[in-house]
Design an enzyme around this catalytic site. Structure first.
Site, PDB file in Angstrom:
ATOM      1  CG  ASN A 161      -1.815   1.217   1.325  1.00 24.82           C
ATOM      2  OD1 ASN A 161      -1.403   2.340   1.055  1.00 24.82           O
ATOM      3  ND2 ASN A 161      -3.059   0.993   1.706  1.00 24.82           N
ATOM      4  CE  LYS A 187      -3.572   7.857   1.624  1.00 20.67           C
ATOM      5  NZ  LYS A 187      -4.996   8.149   1.930  1.00 20.67           N
ATOM      6  N   GLY A 194       9.006  -6.420   3.794  1.00 23.46           N
ATOM      7  CA  GLY A 194       8.722  -5.761   5.088  1.00 23.46           C
ATOM      8  C   GLY A 194       9.544  -4.497   5.258  1.00 23.46           C
ATOM      9  N   GLY A 248       9.133  -2.275   8.303  1.00 29.22           N
ATOM     10  CA  GLY A 248       8.973  -1.649   9.623  1.00 29.22           C
ATOM     11  C   GLY A 248      10.268  -1.130  10.215  1.00 29.22           C
ATOM     12  CD  GLU A 249      12.439  -4.396  13.056  1.00 33.21           C
ATOM     13  OE1 GLU A 249      12.136  -5.541  12.723  1.00 33.21           O
ATOM     14  OE2 GLU A 249      13.023  -4.117  14.110  1.00 33.21           O
TER      15      GLU A 249
END
Ligand SMILES: Cc1cc2nc3c(=O)[nH]c(=O)nc-3n(C[C@H](O)[C@H](O)[C@H](O)COP(=O)(O)OP(=O)(O)OC[C@H]3O[C@@H](n4cnc5c(N)ncnc54)[C@H](O)[C@@H]3O)c2cc1C
Ligand code: SF4
Lengths: 779, 326
Positions: A667, A669, A738, A740-741
């Site tokens: 996504n 956004k 991924g 996130g980090e």
């Protein structure tokens, strides 16, 4: 490639018009802004009571006496738990075996002994009929201590350094050696040695740790918990309580951030469960903001020394990394900083060691990009030094040492688009216009500097399951026991389910955050997006297989007697691969068969487990990509402009560009928001975040958001974020790595490098506060 | 936090009456300081007396200057046209304080009585002479980065953290107090806050039965030409590492009057009168500004982590004066 699974690419190629990747608004946005989204401390249950922790003032010693009489007499007080009356547990983490079985982050459970090991350790839990009464009563508990002088940190003269065989709870070796780095360094024509300091950082998610515990029966427990993993909490609680796993239900419908501190089960959770047992009513307990500084771990205080050897034309020949940090009285926890230093560049030799010292602090824990964040600060600043020393552009020095394969094991990358990230980032930023000399760009009273740094984060090995129930009327319910940290999991998984089932996103109800749903891994280590999306996709494939079987046996179907292997599904239509006019919609097929619904289960493997076509083993088994044929990582680059006031040393980030390549972006956004959030997290660590531990009393002096500074809007410029399209068939069925980090990795170095470019002074101690900058310019 | 009762007061007399009978009761205005300290168990008050209804309102021009009622909010005063035009240093100091939400709640009276941000003071688990007289001052050997370098004592080195008071003390503001008998007295702000000495628990001259009614500021050329500069760890919403409030009256190239006060460095809002004297009769040059700034920090006693303030505050004074003349 030896995968045994279909991949999303095959049926959702370019031009198939799905919603995956589109910037959909959050499906949970409305519930959140209207207050309908219930967080773990917001469940109003019949008979609910309120727990408040009383914590230790001192950092080391013994409880001599604890007097609860005054508190117990207060109106509304129902129970006061201390180490003298805590209901007995089947297992505690206080021994190595128990800790492992529980999966506890900390080898000590408060209220199980009279010992005080750290300031802020819970010593009593007061339960009352209202929150206010519990708060008041907690102040009336009288505790007498026999106080001892605490050890404050690894820098304390009393501290004893030791060499752990393994760090990070046994997940990372304490020593790594590749080639002979010492010899190579000694022989290197260019030698750089630098020491980097990192302050204590705290996660401080908006929502504090919170537990609402309800005993449904003497042997059946429900817990509403603020956790990044319901399964891990379930395991921890059932093990400690000696209950079969299925007797403990853990629910986390919404989470207000975690950043790693909610990745494990901390003491307040089991203490609340025991309180609920003691009072025979549900108990809600929420950590206060000050308790968040001593309740759910932190990023440890640490020094790193990095030796870098290179040739005169800038090629690395040796990297030697030593890390020294503080750990708790029981655990050998250190973030694995060396991992990224070993991996980032094509350097033929490498060596790393860890040194720890026990101090009177609680155990530190994963904090967004554990290891990669501070490790990248060291390597990316040293690379910058090398560039300046040799008069090579900082971006060029990185390209010169570009690792075409994984230097740690010689394996090819599953995908690596770092060169594209560099190129696009440089273009967006205007890097080519950079003044090659540091300290030379003025704008009024300010010095302007540009810096950049590389980011990388591993694809950890994991797996999870999901269930799809597709209804004949074209709706679907999709379920998995994952958690949404607030980052958009609800939304992206709705998109994945919609495309996998060929229906519109508003026809999908996606449910998560409950141990009664199929098991998913912890949302940590950036694994959630890849594992959960793949498991949903695989569950949809299970549905299609079942429906294909039905169709080819149904004499009324256009696919009657076709071979199942010849049937493909696109946008919910089953059809012949060779003649797509032959086929039918799943709704028609199901209605004819009088099926109301159909269920599918899917197992989504992530990382090496996927690549080798086998289950990856227990969830959270860590990074294991050495078992497959490829090394799996995401990569990116940050570009930063700072404005430094050379008089008083204030630094403002004035421009920011991040370009990442992390496989499929689900996504546009929410992904952009993730990168912005991670970068701001990193800017905080770079410029202002620091928890101060008193050098005599080992207690934090700024445990509040008034004095522990995180960036405010005024600190952050408009940020430019882009992704490089990357098609990685080795990661998982969805090709998702991924984000996130990785968003945080390299950020503090990019800022520090920009400050160097502005001032010509290198500051190697985080956070880079105005006083440090001003002092650096005075000498 | 302890349990407490809450009483709204309609008149000053009523408010003071309650406080007189119950020494541990406290007035509550915006509550932004008081409730924080109560939540942290630094202060325990069995009763709160709400004084927000008291008629201590108004931002007015008087015959000799400006009068601000103590119940006016920081945001209203900071944005007031009279203040912006005639007393810019006050407006700037206010608008660089805290956050919009806090400024909308916080009153002028409460602002002058805000307490130190010293981390030891704000956590009752620590010893602290200010909170618990005689228990010691761990800040001397500990976390003193945000603490004072001027006006310190063996007992306490806590900074007065406010911004407004620095601007006000520069402009010779006077605080009007009223007691139980309805009697008013006027105290120059310079004398309102106390040095810690051996009694750091006593922070101001206000008596338990007194209320702050208003603050008045004399009109002056150095007030019209005045300026506030604040240096902090982040761009907004942080207390000052150091700050400077300055005012100048320059005529014919000569400084006729000067006002300099320092924030973030003193145990009370720090007026630098020696520095001001150095400027009188001199041209407004960088060299003279530097000499004045040096005089302002004479006698500073920095500790391990706040040594930087000695230099930083001088630079801030010079910057403020230069920006004023620019
Ligand atoms: C996170 C945070 C950041 C902040 N940042 C800044 C900053 O950058 N700069 C700055 O200057 N300030 C800052 N402040 C402090 C803020 O300005 C003060 O808290 C506020 O001005 C206090 O006003 P109040 O009306 O809320 O006082 P209250 O909390 O209501 O009262 C404070 C004290 O004054 C007493 N009191 C109040 N009014 C009267 C009166 N009329 N007569 C007698 N006694 C009275 C009360 O009994 C109490 O003891 C910050 C505060 C917070 C919480
Ligand atoms: S400086 Fe003052 S307020 Fe801070 S600990 Fe010392 S006595 Fe307490």
């Amino acid at each position: 490639m030896d995968t045994t699974e279909p991949a999303f690419f095959e049926t959702n190629g370019p031009g198939t018009g799905g919603v995956v990747g589109l910037p959909l608004d959050r499906v949970d946005g409305f519930a959140k802004v209207t207050g309908q989204a219930k967080y773990s401390a917001e469940y109003k249950l019949p008979g609910l009571t309120y727990g408040v922790l009383r914590t230790s003032e001192i950092a080391r010693g013994k409880i001599q006496s604890i007097d609860t009489t005054a508190a117990a007499k207060e109106p509304g007080v129902i129970a006061i738990l201390t180490h003298l009356n805590l209901p007995k547990l089947a297992k505690t983490p206080n021994d190595a075996e128990g800790k492992k079985a529980i999966g506890a982050p900390m080898g000590f459970l408060p209220l199980t002994s009279d010992q005080i090991h750290y300031a802020g350790q819970p010593v009593a839990l007061v339960v009352a009929d209202t929150y206010d009464r519990a708060v008041h009563a907690a102040t009336l508990v009288r505790v007498q201590y026999a106080t001892e002088k605490p050890i404050v940190s690894f820098l304390d003269p009393k501290a004893q350094l030791f060499d752990p065989l393994k760090v990070q709870d046994g997940k990372t070796p304490g020593h790594t050696k590749r080639g002979n780095a010492q010899e190579a360094f000694a022989a290197a024509p260019v030698q750089l040695t630098a020491t980097y300091e990192h302050a204590i950082n705290h996660h401080n998610p908006m929502e504090p740790g919170a537990t609402t515990a309800v005993w449904e029966a003497a042997d059946r427990l429900t817990v509403y918990e603020s956790t990044q993993g319901v399964t891990r909490t379930q395991k921890a609680l059932s093990t400690m309580l000696g209950l079969p796993t299925e007797q403990v239900r853990v629910i986390t419908k919404y989470l207000g951030g975690g950043f790693g501190c909610k990745g494990s089960s901390w003491p307040h959770t089991i203490l609340t469960v025991q309180a609920a047992k003691a009072v025979g009513r549900p108990v809600r307990l929420s950590l206060t903001r000050p308790q968040m500084f001593t309740g759910m771990g932190h990023r440890e205080d640490q020094h790193q020394t990095l030796k870098l050897g290179a040739t005169k034309d800038g090629k690395l020949t040796a990297l030697i990394h030593e890390k020294t940090s503080t750990t708790s009285p029981w655990d050998n926890y250190a973030e694995p900083n060396s991992r990224i230093i070993n991996l980032l560049y094509a350097c033929p030799t490498f060596e790393s060691t860890y040194q720890l010292a026990r101090a009177n602090v609680m155990t530190s824990t994963f904090t967004r990009a554990p290891g990669e964040a501070p490790g990248s600060f060291a390597i990316e600043c040293s690379m910058d030094d090398l560039a300046y020393q040799l008069g090579i552009d900082p971006l060029q020095i990185r390209l010169l040492n570009y690792a075409d394969k994984d230097p740690t094991n010689g394996k090819p990358w599953s995908s690596k688009s770092l060169k594209q990230c560099y190129a696009r980032g440089a273009e967006l930023f205007g890097w080519s216009k950079r003044n090659p000399k540091a300290g030379m760009t003025r704008q009024g009273r300010y010095l302007i500097g540009w810096g950049m740094a590389t980011a990388s984060y591993p694809v950890h090995n994991n797996q999870g399951t999901a269930r799809v129930r597709l209804y004949a009327d074209g709706h679907a319910v999709v379920q998995t026991g994952a958690t949404d940290l607030g980052t958009g999991t609800y939304t992206v998984m709705t998109q994945v389910a919609a495309d996998s089932l060929g229906i519109a996103p508003d026809k999908v109800r996606f449910e998560l955050g409950d141990t009664q749903l199929p098991t998913a891994p912890n949302s940590g280590g950036s694994v959630a997006a890849g594992t959960v999306s793949s498991s949903i996709y695989m569950a949809a494939q299970d549905v299609w297989q079942k429906l294909t079987k039905l169709a080819v046996q149904d004499s009324k179907s256009p696919l009657y007697r076709a071979k199942a292997a010849d049937v493909v599904v696109e946008k919910g239509r089953l059809m012949l691969k060779t003649d797509k006019t032959k086929g039918e919609d799943f709704m028609a097929l199901m209605k004819r068969a009088e099926m109301a619904d159909i269920e599918g289960m899917g197992n989504g493997k992530y990382g090496a487990g996927y690549e080798t076509g086998r289950a990856a083993g227990p969830a959270d088994s860590g990074h294991q990509d050495d078992k497959g044929g490829h090394s799996m990582h995401s990569f990116g680059a940050h570009f930063c402009e700072v404005r430094v006031d050379p008089e008083v040393g204030t630094v403002r980030v004035t421009r920011w560009v991040s370009v990442h390549a992390a496989g499929r972006i689900l996504n546009a956004k929410t992904a952009r928001s993730q990168i912005i959030g991670g970068s701001i997290f990193g800017i905080g660590a770079a410029l202002m975040e620091e928890t101060f531990r008193d050098p005599n009393l080992a207690r934090y002096t700024n445990a509040s958001l008034g004095e522990y500074h995180i960036p405010v809007n005024a600190d952050i410029p408009d940020m430019t974020v882009e992704f490089i399209e990357e098609h990685d068939p080795y990661i998982n069925a969805m090709g998702v790595k991924g984000i996130g980090e990785i968003s945080m990795v390299g950020v503090s170095a990019a800022v520090a490098n920009a400050i160097f470019h502005a001032t010509g002074k290198r500051i190697r101690s985080l956070p880079i506060t105005p006083d440090k900058v001003m002092n650096s310019l005075a000498v | 936090m302890n349990n407490f009762s809450y009483t709204p007061a309609a008149t000053a007399k009523e408010a003071i009456g309650i406080r007189k009978d119950k020494k541990d009761a406290a007035y509550i205005a915006g509550g932004t300081t008081l409730l924080d300290l109560m939540k942290a168990n630094v202060e325990q008050h069995p009763q709160l007396v709400d004084i927000n209804m008291l008629p201590f309102k108004g931002i007015q021009e008087t015959t000799d200057g400006l009068r601000i009622g103590s119940m006016e909010r920081m945001s209203d005063v900071g944005e007031n046209a009279l203040v912006v035009q005639q007393y810019p240093v006050i407006s700037e100091a206010l608008l660089l304080s805290a956050s919009p939400q806090l400024r909308n709640m916080a009153s002028i009276g409460g602002n002058l009585l805000q307490r130190t941000r010293c981390g030891y003071f704000r956590d009752p688990a620590f010893p602290c002479n200010k909170r618990n007289p005689g228990s010691g001052c761990p800040a001397q050997q500990g976390d003193n980065r945000n603490l004072a370098i001027l006006g310190t004592s063996e007992a306490c080195i806590a900074t007065n953290p406010g911004d407004l008071a620095v601007a006000l003390v520069a402009l010779d503001a006077v605080v009007t107090l009223e007691n139980a008998k309805g009697k008013q007295r006027r105290v120059p702000l310079l004398d309102f806050h106390l040095l810690p000495g051996t009694t750091p628990q006593r922070e101001t001259v206000i008596e338990p039965d007194e209320l702050i009614v208003a603050v008045t500021v004399p009109a002056a050329a150095h007030a019209r030409k005045s300026h506030y500069v604040k240096v902090r760890d982040r761009a907004s919403y942080a207390f000052a590492l150091v700050s400077a409030a300055v005012g100048l009256d320059v005529q014919g190239g000569q400084i006729r009057s000067a006002r300099i006060a320092l924030g973030g460095v003193g145990t009370k809002p720090w007026r630098a009168q020696e520095a001001e004297k150095l400027l009188i009769g001199k041209p407004a040059t960088e060299e003279n500004f530097r000499a004045a700034a040096a005089a302002a920090v004479r006698g500073a006693q920095p500790r391990e982590h706040n040594r930087f303030k000695v230099e930083m505050v001088q630079k801030t004074v010079v910057q403020a004066l230069q920006e004023l003349m620019a």
